[in-house]
Design a protein around this motif. Structure first.
Motif, PDB file in Angstrom:
ATOM      1  N   VAL A   1      25.218  67.186  16.084  1.00 46.10           N
ATOM      2  CA  VAL A   1      24.384  67.654  17.191  1.00 46.10           C
ATOM      3  C   VAL A   1      22.915  67.491  16.806  1.00 46.10           C
ATOM      4  O   VAL A   1      22.498  67.941  15.730  1.00 46.10           O
ATOM      5  N   PHE A   2      22.166  66.851  17.665  1.00 41.58           N
ATOM      6  CA  PHE A   2      20.723  66.716  17.493  1.00 41.58           C
ATOM      7  C   PHE A   2      20.031  67.694  18.445  1.00 41.58           C
ATOM      8  O   PHE A   2      20.283  67.666  19.654  1.00 41.58           O
ATOM      9  N   ILE A   3      19.174  68.548  17.902  1.00 42.70           N
ATOM     10  CA  ILE A   3      18.417  69.463  18.757  1.00 42.70           C
ATOM     11  C   ILE A   3      17.162  68.743  19.238  1.00 42.70           C
ATOM     12  O   ILE A   3      16.187  68.578  18.507  1.00 42.70           O
ATOM     13  N   SER A   4      17.218  68.288  20.470  1.00 39.58           N
ATOM     14  CA  SER A   4      16.095  67.616  21.105  1.00 39.58           C
ATOM     15  C   SER A   4      15.278  68.678  21.839  1.00 39.58           C
ATOM     16  O   SER A   4      15.099  69.782  21.338  1.00 39.58           O
ATOM     17  N   SER A   5      14.800  68.382  23.024  1.00 46.48           N
ATOM     18  CA  SER A   5      13.988  69.324  23.793  1.00 46.48           C
ATOM     19  C   SER A   5      13.763  68.762  25.187  1.00 46.48           C
ATOM     20  O   SER A   5      13.793  67.534  25.384  1.00 46.48           O
ATOM     21  N   GLU A   6      13.520  69.664  26.140  1.00 48.57           N
ATOM     22  CA  GLU A   6      13.116  69.171  27.460  1.00 48.57           C
ATOM     23  C   GLU A   6      11.799  68.427  27.359  1.00 48.57           C
ATOM     24  O   GLU A   6      11.482  67.590  28.216  1.00 48.57           O
ATOM     25  N   SER A   7      11.051  68.659  26.277  1.00 49.94           N
ATOM     26  CA  SER A   7       9.804  67.922  26.047  1.00 49.94           C
ATOM     27  C   SER A   7      10.062  66.463  25.721  1.00 49.94           C
ATOM     28  O   SER A   7       9.137  65.648  25.746  1.00 49.94           O
ATOM     29  N   GLY A   8      11.313  66.117  25.405  1.00 49.91           N
ATOM     30  CA  GLY A   8      11.666  64.719  25.223  1.00 49.91           C
ATOM     31  C   GLY A   8      11.802  63.978  26.534  1.00 49.91           C
ATOM     32  O   GLY A   8      11.827  62.748  26.561  1.00 49.91           O
ATOM     33  N   LEU A   9      11.908  64.713  27.637  1.00 49.76           N
ATOM     34  CA  LEU A   9      11.948  64.132  28.979  1.00 49.76           C
ATOM     35  C   LEU A   9      10.628  64.353  29.705  1.00 49.76           C
ATOM     36  O   LEU A   9      10.088  63.445  30.323  1.00 49.76           O
ATOM     37  N   ASN A  10      10.126  65.584  29.648  1.00 46.62           N
ATOM     38  CA  ASN A  10       8.812  65.921  30.205  1.00 46.62           C
ATOM     39  C   ASN A  10       7.814  65.939  29.049  1.00 46.62           C
ATOM     40  O   ASN A  10       7.565  66.985  28.459  1.00 46.62           O
ATOM     41  N   ILE A  11       7.265  64.794  28.705  1.00 47.41           N
ATOM     42  CA  ILE A  11       6.390  64.715  27.527  1.00 47.41           C
ATOM     43  C   ILE A  11       5.149  65.570  27.758  1.00 47.41           C
ATOM     44  O   ILE A  11       4.392  65.347  28.705  1.00 47.41           O
ATOM     45  N   PRO A  12       4.917  66.591  26.912  1.00 47.76           N
ATOM     46  CA  PRO A  12       3.734  67.449  27.094  1.00 47.76           C
ATOM     47  C   PRO A  12       2.458  66.716  26.696  1.00 47.76           C
ATOM     48  O   PRO A  12       2.395  66.077  25.642  1.00 47.76           O
ATOM     49  N   ALA A  13       1.458  66.791  27.544  1.00 52.98           N
ATOM     50  CA  ALA A  13       0.205  66.077  27.285  1.00 52.98           C
ATOM     51  C   ALA A  13      -0.498  66.576  26.036  1.00 52.98           C
ATOM     52  O   ALA A  13      -1.262  65.830  25.410  1.00 52.98           O
ATOM     53  N   ASP A  14      -0.243  67.837  25.668  1.00 51.81           N
ATOM     54  CA  ASP A  14      -0.924  68.401  24.495  1.00 51.81           C
ATOM     55  C   ASP A  14      -0.046  68.363  23.245  1.00 51.81           C
ATOM     56  O   ASP A  14      -0.421  68.873  22.196  1.00 51.81           O
ATOM     57  N   MET A  15       1.135  67.726  23.336  1.00 54.05           N
ATOM     58  CA  MET A  15       2.014  67.571  22.169  1.00 54.05           C
ATOM     59  C   MET A  15       2.771  66.243  22.279  1.00 54.05           C
ATOM     60  O   MET A  15       3.986  66.185  22.202  1.00 54.05           O
ATOM     61  N   ILE A  16       2.021  65.167  22.454  1.00 48.97           N
ATOM     62  CA  ILE A  16       2.650  63.868  22.664  1.00 48.97           C
ATOM     63  C   ILE A  16       3.478  63.458  21.456  1.00 48.97           C
ATOM     64  O   ILE A  16       4.580  62.905  21.595  1.00 48.97           O
ATOM     65  N   HIS A  17       2.964  63.729  20.264  1.00 48.69           N
ATOM     66  CA  HIS A  17       3.700  63.337  19.055  1.00 48.69           C
ATOM     67  C   HIS A  17       5.009  64.111  18.932  1.00 48.69           C
ATOM     68  O   HIS A  17       6.011  63.577  18.450  1.00 48.69           O
ATOM     69  N   TYR A  18       5.028  65.355  19.382  1.00 43.20           N
ATOM     70  CA  TYR A  18       6.258  66.146  19.375  1.00 43.20           C
ATOM     71  C   TYR A  18       7.243  65.599  20.405  1.00 43.20           C
ATOM     72  O   TYR A  18       8.421  65.369  20.099  1.00 43.20           O
ATOM     73  N   GLY A  19       6.778  65.366  21.635  1.00 45.30           N
ATOM     74  CA  GLY A  19       7.643  64.835  22.675  1.00 45.30           C
ATOM     75  C   GLY A  19       8.250  63.501  22.286  1.00 45.30           C
ATOM     76  O   GLY A  19       9.436  63.241  22.538  1.00 45.30           O
ATOM     77  N   PHE A  20       7.452  62.664  21.642  1.00 46.84           N
ATOM     78  CA  PHE A  20       7.930  61.359  21.178  1.00 46.84           C
ATOM     79  C   PHE A  20       9.123  61.504  20.240  1.00 46.84           C
ATOM     80  O   PHE A  20      10.118  60.777  20.359  1.00 46.84           O
ATOM     81  N   THR A  21       9.061  62.451  19.323  1.00 44.19           N
ATOM     82  CA  THR A  21      10.167  62.612  18.377  1.00 44.19           C
ATOM     83  C   THR A  21      11.413  63.142  19.074  1.00 44.19           C
ATOM     84  O   THR A  21      12.538  62.766  18.720  1.00 44.19           O
ATOM     85  N   LYS A  22      11.235  63.977  20.069  1.00 47.93           N
ATOM     86  CA  LYS A  22      12.396  64.527  20.766  1.00 47.93           C
ATOM     87  C   LYS A  22      13.043  63.484  21.676  1.00 47.93           C
ATOM     88  O   LYS A  22      14.258  63.506  21.892  1.00 47.93           O
ATOM     89  N   THR A  23      12.249  62.572  22.213  1.00 47.85           N
ATOM     90  CA  THR A  23      12.822  61.435  22.925  1.00 47.85           C
ATOM     91  C   THR A  23      13.593  60.550  21.955  1.00 47.85           C
ATOM     92  O   THR A  23      14.668  60.032  22.280  1.00 47.85           O
ATOM     93  N   GLY A  24      13.060  60.406  20.759  1.00 48.60           N
ATOM     94  CA  GLY A  24      13.742  59.621  19.738  1.00 48.60           C
ATOM     95  C   GLY A  24      15.129  60.152  19.429  1.00 48.60           C
ATOM     96  O   GLY A  24      16.082  59.378  19.248  1.00 48.60           O
ATOM     97  N   TYR A  25      15.258  61.467  19.373  1.00 47.75           N
ATOM     98  CA  TYR A  25      16.571  62.053  19.114  1.00 47.75           C
ATOM     99  C   TYR A  25      17.571  61.716  20.217  1.00 47.75           C
ATOM    100  O   TYR A  25      18.768  61.561  19.964  1.00 47.75           O
ATOM    101  N   LEU A  26      17.099  61.613  21.454  1.00 47.37           N
ATOM    102  CA  LEU A  26      17.995  61.247  22.553  1.00 47.37           C
ATOM    103  C   LEU A  26      18.536  59.838  22.360  1.00 47.37           C
ATOM    104  O   LEU A  26      19.734  59.577  22.573  1.00 47.37           O
ATOM    105  N   ALA A  27      17.676  58.934  21.933  1.00 48.58           N
ATOM    106  CA  ALA A  27      18.100  57.554  21.701  1.00 48.58           C
ATOM    107  C   ALA A  27      19.064  57.471  20.523  1.00 48.58           C
ATOM    108  O   ALA A  27      20.096  56.785  20.594  1.00 48.58           O
ATOM    109  N   ILE A  28      18.744  58.164  19.449  1.00 53.59           N
ATOM    110  CA  ILE A  28      19.588  58.108  18.250  1.00 53.59           C
ATOM    111  C   ILE A  28      20.961  58.700  18.533  1.00 53.59           C
ATOM    112  O   ILE A  28      21.995  58.124  18.156  1.00 53.59           O
TER     113      ILE A  28
END
Length: 262
Positions: free
Chosen positions: A137-164
């Motif tokens: 199980v990979f703990i991603s985040s809704e921020s992986g879909l709704n990329i937060p403008a003030d945490m782009i680097h965080y959202g990017f990693t959570k989108t990465g978990y969805l792909a992996i």
């Protein structure tokens, strides 16, 4: 539905507090032998003692290691060479304008939020394949879909978990091993509590967090933050034998923040 994980060993990364601890608690309550991980031995010991107090007869162990680098992961793998269940929960977040994020911070987020899960999955997968049973199980985040403008680097990693997670699940087609991503929404973990109200008690922090959800995550259907336990409930189910037909999925525990029917 009675979830029985007796005889299964579960490793939960970043599990001395917050969502990770809630997941460890839930898995231990279902009978799994749980391995708690954290960077500091004192934090690991405190989490182990707390869990033993909460779950009578819990089978729990702990490993202190910095899983944000390969050397730290080698410590974990030497101490715990086999796992039936792996929950890649370790992650960091930080509010920071895009133009102010240096290369070093991008790489730090990548190492901790992405590579910790890659290394762990790569290491424990062969043992699962030998048994033809496993749960990753990979703990991603809704921020992986709704990329937060003030945490782009965080959202990017959570989108990465969805792909992996999706790709890994497809690579294991026809086996007894499932791979899924769980996407929490705003959740009142210790880290979020410190962010929204660092000097307040839990009740005050909850009020602040709920106000944040209503103002900044207005699509939320529950109109409040979730608790770590609510996220953990989904993870425990996904790790169960009952979830054998659930794989390659992105399972949201976001309170309806992501405004889509898919």
């Amino acid at each position: 539905m009675q979830i029985d994980l007796k005889g299964k060993t579960a490793i939960v990364t970043g599990s001395t507090r917050g969502i990770g601890y809630a997941i460890a608690l839930g898995l231990a309550g279902a009978g799994a032998t749980v391995v708690i991980t954290g960077r500091k031995q004192t934090d690991v010991d405190q989490a182990l003692n707390k869990l033993r107090d909460q779950v009578q007869g819990a089978q729990v162990r702990g490993v202190a290691a910095d899983l944000g680098n390969a050397a730290g992961f080698a410590i974990l793998q030497k101490a715990e060479p086999v796992a039936d269940i792996l929950v890649n929960n370790l992650g960091i977040f930080n509010l920071q304008p895009f133009a102010e994020i240096p290369d070093e911070e991008w790489m730090r987020f990548f190492e901790i939020n992405i590579m910790s899960g890659v290394r762990a999955s790569r290491a424990y997968l062969p043992g699962m394949q030998q048994k033809n049973w496993g749960r990753i199980v990979f703990i991603s985040s809704e921020s992986g879909l709704n990329i937060p403008a003030d945490m782009i680097h965080y959202g990017f990693t959570k989108t990465g978990y969805l792909a992996i997670s999706r790709g890994l699940a497809k690579s294991l087609a026809g086996t007894g091993i499932t791979v899924n991503a769980v996407l929490p929404g705003p959740t009142l973990s210790e880290g979020v509590q410190h962010l929204v109200a660092p000097d307040a008690d839990y009740a005050a922090a909850e009020r602040e967090a709920n106000a944040f959800v209503k103002e900044h995550r207005s699509t939320s259907i529950i109109q409040r933050v979730a608790t770590p336990e609510e996220v953990a409930n989904m993870v425990v189910y996904v790790c169960s034998p009952q979830a054998s037909a659930t794989t390659g999925a992105a399972l949201r525990v976001d309170g309806g923040v992501v405004d889509t029917i898919s």
